[in-house]
Design a protein around this motif. Structure first.
Motif, PDB file in Angstrom:
ATOM      1  N   GLN A 116       0.858  -1.192   0.000  1.00 32.58           N
ATOM      2  CA  GLN A 116       0.000   0.000   0.000  1.00 32.58           C
ATOM      3  C   GLN A 116       0.890   1.237   0.000  1.00 32.58           C
ATOM      4  OE1 GLN A 116      -3.546  -0.394   0.015  1.00 32.58           O
ATOM      5  NE2 GLN A 116      -2.778  -2.437  -0.476  1.00 32.58           N
ATOM      6  N   VAL A 117       0.917   1.943  -1.107  1.00 35.24           N
ATOM      7  CA  VAL A 117       1.841   3.071  -1.248  1.00 35.24           C
ATOM      8  C   VAL A 117       1.136   4.418  -1.393  1.00 35.24           C
ATOM      9  CG1 VAL A 117       3.700   1.662  -2.205  1.00 35.24           C
ATOM     10  CG2 VAL A 117       2.018   2.691  -3.748  1.00 35.24           C
ATOM     11  N   GLY A 118      -0.156   4.473  -1.059  1.00 36.51           N
ATOM     12  CA  GLY A 118      -0.919   5.703  -1.237  1.00 36.51           C
ATOM     13  C   GLY A 118      -0.583   6.818  -0.267  1.00 36.51           C
ATOM     14  N   SER A 119       0.037   6.459   0.868  1.00 42.22           N
ATOM     15  CA  SER A 119       0.420   7.471   1.854  1.00 42.22           C
ATOM     16  C   SER A 119       1.421   6.868   2.831  1.00 42.22           C
ATOM     17  CB  SER A 119      -0.805   7.967   2.631  1.00 42.22           C
ATOM     18  OG  SER A 119      -1.285   6.942   3.491  1.00 42.22           O
ATOM     19  N   ARG A 120       2.066   7.721   3.610  1.00 45.96           N
ATOM     20  CA  ARG A 120       2.985   7.284   4.665  1.00 45.96           C
ATOM     21  C   ARG A 120       2.268   6.341   5.632  1.00 45.96           C
ATOM     22  NH1 ARG A 120       5.591  12.045   7.975  1.00 45.96           N
ATOM     23  NH2 ARG A 120       6.722  12.198   6.030  1.00 45.96           N
ATOM     24  N   LYS A 121       1.064   6.730   6.035  1.00 42.16           N
ATOM     25  CA  LYS A 121       0.301   5.927   6.997  1.00 42.16           C
ATOM     26  C   LYS A 121      -0.027   4.555   6.413  1.00 42.16           C
ATOM     27  CE  LYS A 121      -3.612   6.336  10.127  1.00 42.16           C
ATOM     28  NZ  LYS A 121      -4.787   5.584   9.996  1.00 42.16           N
ATOM     29  N   LYS A 122      -0.498   4.513   5.181  1.00 43.25           N
ATOM     30  CA  LYS A 122      -0.860   3.233   4.559  1.00 43.25           C
ATOM     31  C   LYS A 122       0.349   2.314   4.423  1.00 43.25           C
ATOM     32  CE  LYS A 122      -4.891   4.778   1.960  1.00 43.25           C
ATOM     33  NZ  LYS A 122      -5.479   4.958   0.630  1.00 43.25           N
ATOM     34  N   LEU A 123       1.479   2.867   3.975  1.00 42.98           N
ATOM     35  CA  LEU A 123       2.681   2.062   3.813  1.00 42.98           C
ATOM     36  C   LEU A 123       3.180   1.553   5.167  1.00 42.98           C
ATOM     37  CD1 LEU A 123       4.930   0.850   2.080  1.00 42.98           C
ATOM     38  CD2 LEU A 123       6.134   3.062   2.272  1.00 42.98           C
ATOM     39  N   SER A 124       3.201   2.428   6.158  1.00 45.59           N
ATOM     40  CA  SER A 124       3.682   2.047   7.487  1.00 45.59           C
ATOM     41  C   SER A 124       2.801   0.970   8.113  1.00 45.59           C
ATOM     42  CB  SER A 124       3.754   3.268   8.400  1.00 45.59           C
ATOM     43  OG  SER A 124       4.753   4.158   7.954  1.00 45.59           O
ATOM     44  N   GLU A 125       1.503   1.111   7.976  1.00 44.02           N
ATOM     45  CA  GLU A 125       0.598   0.108   8.543  1.00 44.02           C
ATOM     46  C   GLU A 125       0.678  -1.209   7.782  1.00 44.02           C
ATOM     47  OE1 GLU A 125      -3.175   2.140   8.708  1.00 44.02           O
ATOM     48  OE2 GLU A 125      -2.618   3.178  10.565  1.00 44.02           O
ATOM     49  N   TRP A 126       0.819  -1.142   6.452  1.00 43.45           N
ATOM     50  CA  TRP A 126       0.972  -2.355   5.649  1.00 43.45           C
ATOM     51  C   TRP A 126       2.226  -3.112   6.089  1.00 43.45           C
ATOM     52  CZ3 TRP A 126       4.941  -3.962   2.466  1.00 43.45           C
ATOM     53  CH2 TRP A 126       4.676  -5.078   1.688  1.00 43.45           C
ATOM     54  N   LEU A 127       3.317  -2.385   6.251  1.00 44.45           N
ATOM     55  CA  LEU A 127       4.577  -2.993   6.656  1.00 44.45           C
ATOM     56  C   LEU A 127       4.480  -3.558   8.073  1.00 44.45           C
ATOM     57  CD1 LEU A 127       7.444  -3.532   5.665  1.00 44.45           C
ATOM     58  CD2 LEU A 127       8.089  -1.340   6.666  1.00 44.45           C
ATOM     59  N   CYS A 128       3.810  -2.864   8.946  1.00 40.92           N
ATOM     60  CA  CYS A 128       3.626  -3.332  10.316  1.00 40.92           C
ATOM     61  C   CYS A 128       2.866  -4.664  10.325  1.00 40.92           C
ATOM     62  CB  CYS A 128       2.894  -2.276  11.143  1.00 40.92           C
ATOM     63  SG  CYS A 128       2.754  -2.713  12.895  1.00 40.92           S
TER      64      CYS A 128
END
Length: 164
Positions: A118-130
């Motif tokens: 999920q690369v749509g935002s910092r939050k989405k990428l961070s949560e996806w990675l988490c």
């Protein structure tokens, strides 16, 4: 042991070293050790010396990798440009192709197939990675990380200022 050889980055160093010693007719360390290496060894604990001088094992590599990935996600733009989104997708794809532990690599690829990055935002990428990290933690019997705290852990530090 995908190709019949132990994988150093898929196995902890002690296990890898034992396997290598069993498979090798030569001792793991040469008898002709330099004085400076002997001095270094005697001045620091064995575990610390290994961390500074031996190739990464699965734990060292994993910790460093998660640190890099989470930090990249934490500093990813809040509103990325299309080129930044494509670049991050490409990075994750390339990363999953070139990760040195074949077991970890295959597992990560399957996770990305199940839930694409999920690369749509910092939050989405961070949560996806988490979520990916927590999947690994679960498999390893480790505690789950509270994904609502990704920015506290990887960007801002705790509210009490201990990291300032």
């Amino acid at each position: 042991m995908k190709d019949g050889k132990p994988c150093r980055v898929c196995t902890d160093f002690k296990t890898w070293s034992k396997i290598e010693k069993q498979n090798s007719k030569q001792p793991a360390h040469s008898a002709s050790t330099s004085n400076s290496t002997e001095e270094q060894t005697s001045k620091m604990p064995e575990e610390e010396w290994r961390k500074k001088n031996c190739p990464a094992d699965v734990e060292t590599l994993g910790n460093a990798t998660w640190t890099l990935l989470h930090t990249m996600a934490a500093y990813y733009p809040e509103r990325p440009a299309p080129s930044q989104m494509e670049s991050m997708k490409s990075f994750i794809s390339s990363f999953s192709e070139h990760y040195p532990c074949w077991f970890c690599k295959d597992d990560f690829k399957k996770a990305v197939e199940r839930e694409p990055v999920q690369v749509g935002s910092r939050k989405k990428l961070s949560e996806w990675l988490c979520r990916r990290h927590n999947e690994v933690n679960e498999k390893l019997g480790k505690e789950q990380f509270d994904c609502t705290k990704v920015f506290e852990r990887w960007l801002n530090g705790p509210p009490d200022g201990r990291c300032d």
